[in-house]
Design a protein around this motif. Structure first.
Motif, PDB file in Angstrom:
ATOM      1  N   HIS A   1       6.579  17.564  87.670  1.00 26.90           N
ATOM      2  CA  HIS A   1       7.686  17.512  86.702  1.00 26.90           C
ATOM      3  C   HIS A   1       8.387  16.153  86.735  1.00 26.90           C
ATOM      4  CE1 HIS A   1       7.514  21.823  85.637  1.00 26.90           C
ATOM      5  NE2 HIS A   1       7.123  21.971  86.895  1.00 26.90           N
TER       6      HIS A   1
ATOM      7  N   VAL B   1       8.375  13.914  82.711  1.00 24.95           N
ATOM      8  CA  VAL B   1       7.670  14.747  81.729  1.00 24.95           C
ATOM      9  C   VAL B   1       7.952  14.349  80.277  1.00 24.95           C
ATOM     10  CG1 VAL B   1       7.460  17.091  80.795  1.00 24.95           C
ATOM     11  CG2 VAL B   1       7.374  16.712  83.269  1.00 24.95           C
TER      12      VAL B   1
ATOM     13  N   TYR C   1       2.862  16.208  85.242  1.00 23.83           N
ATOM     14  CA  TYR C   1       3.010  17.581  84.753  1.00 23.83           C
ATOM     15  C   TYR C   1       3.031  18.577  85.910  1.00 23.83           C
ATOM     16  CZ  TYR C   1       2.359  16.066  79.929  1.00 23.83           C
ATOM     17  OH  TYR C   1       2.524  15.464  78.700  1.00 23.83           O
TER      18      TYR C   1
END
Length: 233
Positions: free
Chosen positions: A106, A109, A103
């Motif tokens: 990225h 995700v 998270y």
């Protein structure tokens, strides 16, 4: 993330000692030992950790509903490790949560989830561990050792002491057997001895909050890269 500050206050209120855990009797009966899993190819159906993938970004903070109570929690991205992620507690129901590091970076995700701790009796942990689909999948891939680095978290449900994966992976084995992933410290050896007797060495509680998560590809890649660096001349 505020988790450890909340945890410390709870732990300090516990007055029982590790000796109580090993010698304690309830209703005239001794503490039951950890149950050994039966040697069988047939896997038991077990409960799995509740999760949520409903994670939203606002600036450098993520918002998500607790998988247990559905109340909104927030985590500052700066508190996450890019590989290991981080752990926190729901500010409402106090369940332990794991947030993957993807998270922050990225990475992957759409496949990531926030995991909530699942209550598991200490003496039932071996059955839970050996019948867990993630552990079975790692065994089939031949990368079970990665669980010592990522994918397994265990906390006492009462005092929230966190046990290392090195301690937890030794619980599914016989009383005299040690898994040689790495040397255990004297503190870890004492913790393992107490947990094998069925309870937390710090507060005598008999239930763990356990998280076994999927292992993202970026964690596997990081582990392989580290191994290759150690193998280089």
């Amino acid at each position: 993330m505020g988790f450890w500050s909340r945890r410390k206050g709870v732990t300090d209120d516990i007055k029982e000692t590790p000796d109580n855990c090993l010698n304690k009797y309830e209703e005239g009966k001794p503490v039951l030992p950890v149950e050994e899993p039966e040697k069988s190819t047939k896997k038991l159906k077990i409960p799995l950790n509740k999760t949520t993938s409903d994670v939203k970004y606002i600036l450098k903070t993520i918002f998500f509903p607790c998988p247990i109570c559905s109340e909104i929690n927030t985590v500052d991205l700066s508190e996450l490790d890019p590989i290991m992620g981080g752990e926190t507690m729901c500010v409402h129901c106090q369940v332990v949560l794991h947030i993957p590091g993807g998270y922050l970076t990225h990475s992957e995700v759409p496949k990531l989830k926030v995991y909530a701790g699942l209550p598991v009796a200490v003496r039932k942990f071996p059955l839970f561990y050996w019948n867990h689909p993630v552990i079975n999948d790692l065994e089939q891939q031949g990368i079970t050792r990665i669980i010592i680095q990522y994918g397994l978290w265990g906390f006492c449900q009462r005092c929230h002491h966190q046990f290392s994966p090195a301690v937890l992976i030794n619980l599914p084995h016989t009383s005299g057997e040690i898994v040689d992933y790495r040397s255990l410290s004297s503190e870890e050896m004492n913790e393992m001895k107490s947990l094998r007797a069925g309870c937390c060495p710090y507060c005598s509680h008999r239930i763990l909050l356990v998280i076994i998560s999927d292992v993202p590809h970026y964690v596997i890649s990081a582990s392989e890269n580290l191994a290759h660096r150690w193998e280089e001349d």
